[in-house]
Design a protein around this motif. Structure first.
Motif, PDB file in Angstrom:
ATOM      1  N   THR A  91      -6.416  -0.714  -8.869  1.00  0.00           N
ATOM      2  CA  THR A  91      -7.434  -1.322  -8.687  1.00  0.00           C
ATOM      3  C   THR A  91      -7.637  -1.604  -7.078  1.00  0.00           C
ATOM      4  N   LEU A  92      -8.944  -1.367  -6.673  1.00  0.00           N
ATOM      5  CA  LEU A  92      -9.304  -1.413  -5.500  1.00  0.00           C
ATOM      6  C   LEU A  92      -9.031  -2.677  -4.920  1.00  0.00           C
ATOM      7  N   LEU A  93      -8.477  -2.895  -3.791  1.00  0.00           N
ATOM      8  CA  LEU A  93      -8.218  -3.939  -3.041  1.00  0.00           C
ATOM      9  C   LEU A  93      -9.046  -4.378  -1.721  1.00  0.00           C
ATOM     10  N   TYR A  94      -9.299  -5.531  -1.660  1.00  0.00           N
ATOM     11  CA  TYR A  94     -10.147  -5.863  -0.420  1.00  0.00           C
ATOM     12  C   TYR A  94      -9.579  -6.556   0.848  1.00  0.00           C
ATOM     13  N   ALA A  95      -9.659  -6.052   1.935  1.00  0.00           N
ATOM     14  CA  ALA A  95      -9.027  -6.864   3.146  1.00  0.00           C
ATOM     15  C   ALA A  95      -9.790  -7.967   3.733  1.00  0.00           C
ATOM     16  N   GLN A  96      -9.006  -9.034   3.701  1.00  0.00           N
ATOM     17  CA  GLN A  96      -9.402 -10.386   4.427  1.00  0.00           C
ATOM     18  C   GLN A  96      -8.881 -10.450   5.606  1.00  0.00           C
ATOM     19  N   ALA A  97      -9.479 -10.763   7.066  1.00  0.00           N
ATOM     20  CA  ALA A  97      -8.696 -10.895   8.115  1.00  0.00           C
ATOM     21  C   ALA A  97      -8.005 -12.188   8.077  1.00  0.00           C
ATOM     22  N   THR A  98      -6.617 -11.909   8.642  1.00  0.00           N
ATOM     23  CA  THR A  98      -5.820 -13.336   9.013  1.00  0.00           C
ATOM     24  C   THR A  98      -5.379 -13.233  10.303  1.00  0.00           C
ATOM     25  N   ALA A  99      -4.775 -14.245  10.732  1.00  0.00           N
ATOM     26  CA  ALA A  99      -4.243 -14.341  12.237  1.00  0.00           C
ATOM     27  C   ALA A  99      -3.764 -12.913  12.666  1.00  0.00           C
ATOM     28  N   ASN A 100      -2.911 -12.541  11.756  1.00  0.00           N
ATOM     29  CA  ASN A 100      -1.979 -11.726  12.293  1.00  0.00           C
ATOM     30  C   ASN A 100      -2.280 -10.255  11.798  1.00  0.00           C
ATOM     31  N   GLY A 101      -3.089 -10.023  10.757  1.00  0.00           N
ATOM     32  CA  GLY A 101      -3.514  -8.923  10.034  1.00  0.00           C
ATOM     33  C   GLY A 101      -4.377  -9.207   8.900  1.00  0.00           C
ATOM     34  N   TYR A 102      -4.111  -8.808   7.612  1.00  0.00           N
ATOM     35  CA  TYR A 102      -4.856  -8.815   6.684  1.00  0.00           C
ATOM     36  C   TYR A 102      -4.036  -9.466   5.260  1.00  0.00           C
ATOM     37  N   GLN A 103      -4.792 -10.035   4.358  1.00  0.00           N
ATOM     38  CA  GLN A 103      -4.323 -10.209   3.113  1.00  0.00           C
ATOM     39  C   GLN A 103      -5.355  -9.276   2.397  1.00  0.00           C
ATOM     40  N   LEU A 104      -4.717  -8.597   1.432  1.00  0.00           N
ATOM     41  CA  LEU A 104      -5.413  -7.750   0.304  1.00  0.00           C
ATOM     42  C   LEU A 104      -5.500  -8.426  -0.909  1.00  0.00           C
ATOM     43  N   THR A 105      -6.900  -8.432  -1.324  1.00  0.00           N
ATOM     44  CA  THR A 105      -7.013  -9.131  -2.661  1.00  0.00           C
ATOM     45  C   THR A 105      -7.723  -8.324  -3.738  1.00  0.00           C
ATOM     46  N   ASP A 106      -7.600  -8.549  -4.899  1.00  0.00           N
ATOM     47  CA  ASP A 106      -8.506  -7.998  -6.076  1.00  0.00           C
ATOM     48  C   ASP A 106      -9.696  -8.890  -6.169  1.00  0.00           C
ATOM     49  N   THR A 107     -10.533  -8.544  -7.184  1.00  0.00           N
ATOM     50  CA  THR A 107     -11.976  -9.252  -7.458  1.00  0.00           C
ATOM     51  C   THR A 107     -11.714 -10.683  -7.916  1.00  0.00           C
ATOM     52  N   THR A 108     -10.451 -11.047  -8.176  1.00  0.00           N
ATOM     53  CA  THR A 108     -10.278 -12.478  -8.791  1.00  0.00           C
ATOM     54  C   THR A 108     -10.656 -13.497  -7.989  1.00  0.00           C
ATOM     55  N   PRO A 109     -10.551 -13.630  -6.607  1.00  0.00           N
ATOM     56  CA  PRO A 109      -9.597 -12.998  -5.722  1.00  0.00           C
ATOM     57  C   PRO A 109      -8.380 -13.583  -5.921  1.00  0.00           C
ATOM     58  N   LYS A 110      -7.160 -12.643  -6.060  1.00  0.00           N
ATOM     59  CA  LYS A 110      -5.797 -12.998  -6.161  1.00  0.00           C
ATOM     60  C   LYS A 110      -5.267 -11.984  -4.964  1.00  0.00           C
ATOM     61  N   VAL A 111      -4.316 -12.692  -4.079  1.00  0.00           N
ATOM     62  CA  VAL A 111      -3.792 -11.834  -2.995  1.00  0.00           C
ATOM     63  C   VAL A 111      -2.658 -11.079  -3.534  1.00  0.00           C
ATOM     64  N   ILE A 112      -2.738  -9.761  -3.486  1.00  0.00           N
ATOM     65  CA  ILE A 112      -1.858  -8.722  -3.865  1.00  0.00           C
ATOM     66  C   ILE A 112      -0.635  -8.348  -2.935  1.00  0.00           C
ATOM     67  N   MET A 113      -1.159  -8.576  -1.765  1.00  0.00           N
ATOM     68  CA  MET A 113      -0.247  -7.921  -0.510  1.00  0.00           C
ATOM     69  C   MET A 113      -0.822  -8.809   0.667  1.00  0.00           C
ATOM     70  N   LYS A 114       0.209  -8.901   1.529  1.00  0.00           N
ATOM     71  CA  LYS A 114      -0.171  -9.235   2.978  1.00  0.00           C
ATOM     72  C   LYS A 114       0.564  -8.265   3.917  1.00  0.00           C
ATOM     73  N   VAL A 115      -0.342  -8.062   4.940  1.00  0.00           N
ATOM     74  CA  VAL A 115       0.100  -6.796   5.976  1.00  0.00           C
ATOM     75  C   VAL A 115      -0.476  -7.508   7.384  1.00  0.00           C
ATOM     76  N   PHE A 116       0.582  -7.179   8.138  1.00  0.00           N
ATOM     77  CA  PHE A 116       0.609  -7.454   9.614  1.00  0.00           C
ATOM     78  C   PHE A 116       0.653  -6.491  10.673  1.00  0.00           C
ATOM     79  N   SER A 117      -0.114  -6.583  11.590  1.00  0.00           N
ATOM     80  CA  SER A 117      -0.511  -5.529  12.628  1.00  0.00           C
ATOM     81  C   SER A 117       0.434  -5.218  13.443  1.00  0.00           C
ATOM     82  N   THR A 118       0.481  -3.851  13.881  1.00  0.00           N
ATOM     83  CA  THR A 118       1.525  -3.442  14.831  1.00  0.00           C
ATOM     84  C   THR A 118       0.870  -2.543  15.893  1.00  0.00           C
ATOM     85  N   SER A 119       1.361  -2.176  16.709  1.00  0.00           N
ATOM     86  CA  SER A 119       0.666  -1.532  17.995  1.00  0.00           C
ATOM     87  C   SER A 119       0.071  -0.365  17.382  1.00  0.00           C
TER      88      SER A 119
END
Length: 253
Positions: A183-211
């Motif tokens: 399933t294609l996930l869509y990145a939604q910006a957060t304070a420290n990175g992104y949350q990746l959601t499906d079309t529901t939208p359900k949060v599938i994964m959370k990612v946090f920025s590095t250098s």
């Protein structure tokens, strides 16, 4: 103005501590933190060890057998994560103590306003680790000798060897999980990175920025790893039962 002042203080403190941290060749991570009820709850101990290794530290759990070369207690630093009491905000910071319980380094406080404990603790710990990453740790090769009272006697420097020995690091070969119907996930910006959601939208994964813009610290359910860009494809890589797994993730940023 306040933020700039705090940044200057952080840089000065980090510089002061970094000279001492570099004199220790390995770091011990407990399997349980005092503010949590169980061992490796919310996988914070695993995340601590993962972040230390990523920053170039040799780290071990306090219940595992470590190599003989690291058996000198006073050649190690003992890592702990401490929670500050705070209303509506999760605050964590990291300490590194020597064999005499003296704090050699203390990180900046990482914060999160997330309500879910798993996410809040992960965000706060990753933010606290930014000041550790800024140390750019590199073992100096110096050996710290100590008296029974804990005071330092002297620092002996290793004898330089004109012949450099090159060791080939052991790299774990990942097992790749390829999902053609992913399933294609869509990145939604957060304070420290992104949350990746499906079309529901359900949060599938959370990612946090590095250098590194091509690498994120990632949390998927109760699994923690990294989301990295390789050959124009995103891979979620993580360890499970001591095996490295690499899962192809279809994501649109």
């Amino acid at each position: 103005m306040k933020k700039q002042f705090l940044l200057v203080v952080l840089l000065v403190v980090s510089y002061t501590y970094s000279q001492s941290v570099n004199d220790y060749k390995a770091f011990i991570v407990p399997v349980k933190y005092d503010f949590l009820k169980g061992e490796n709850q919310y996988r914070l101990n695993t995340l601590t060890k993962f972040n230390l290794n990523k920053a170039g530290f040799n780290s071990f759990y306090n219940n595992e057998t470590i190599p003989v070369e690291f058996n000198d207690r006073c050649g190690l630093l003992y890592v702990d994560v401490v929670k500050e009491n705070s209303f509506l905000t999760t605050k964590l910071y990291i300490t590194m103590k020597d064999c005499n319980d003296k704090i050699i380094f203390q990180s900046a406080v990482g914060k999160s306003k997330e309500k879910e404990y798993q996410v809040a603790y992960t965000e706060a710990l990753n933010e606290a680790f930014q000041s550790i990453n800024n140390l750019q740790y590199k073992y100096s090769g110096q050996k710290i000798a100590k008296t029974e009272s804990g005071s330092e006697l002297e620092v002996s420097k290793p004898v330089s060897n004109p012949v450099a020995r090159v060791e080939t690091p052991v790299v774990s070969t990942p097992k790749i999980i390829s999902k053609t119907d992913a399933t294609l996930l869509y990145a939604q910006a957060t304070a420290n990175g992104y949350q990746l959601t499906d079309t529901t939208p359900k949060v599938i994964m959370k990612v946090f920025s590095t250098s590194n813009k091509g690498c994120y610290i990632a949390v998927k359910g109760d699994i923690q790893g990294v989301l990295i860009l390789k050959n124009n494809e995103w891979f979620f890589e993580y360890y499970q039962n001591d095996q490295l797994w690499s899962e192809i993730i279809a994501v649109k940023f």
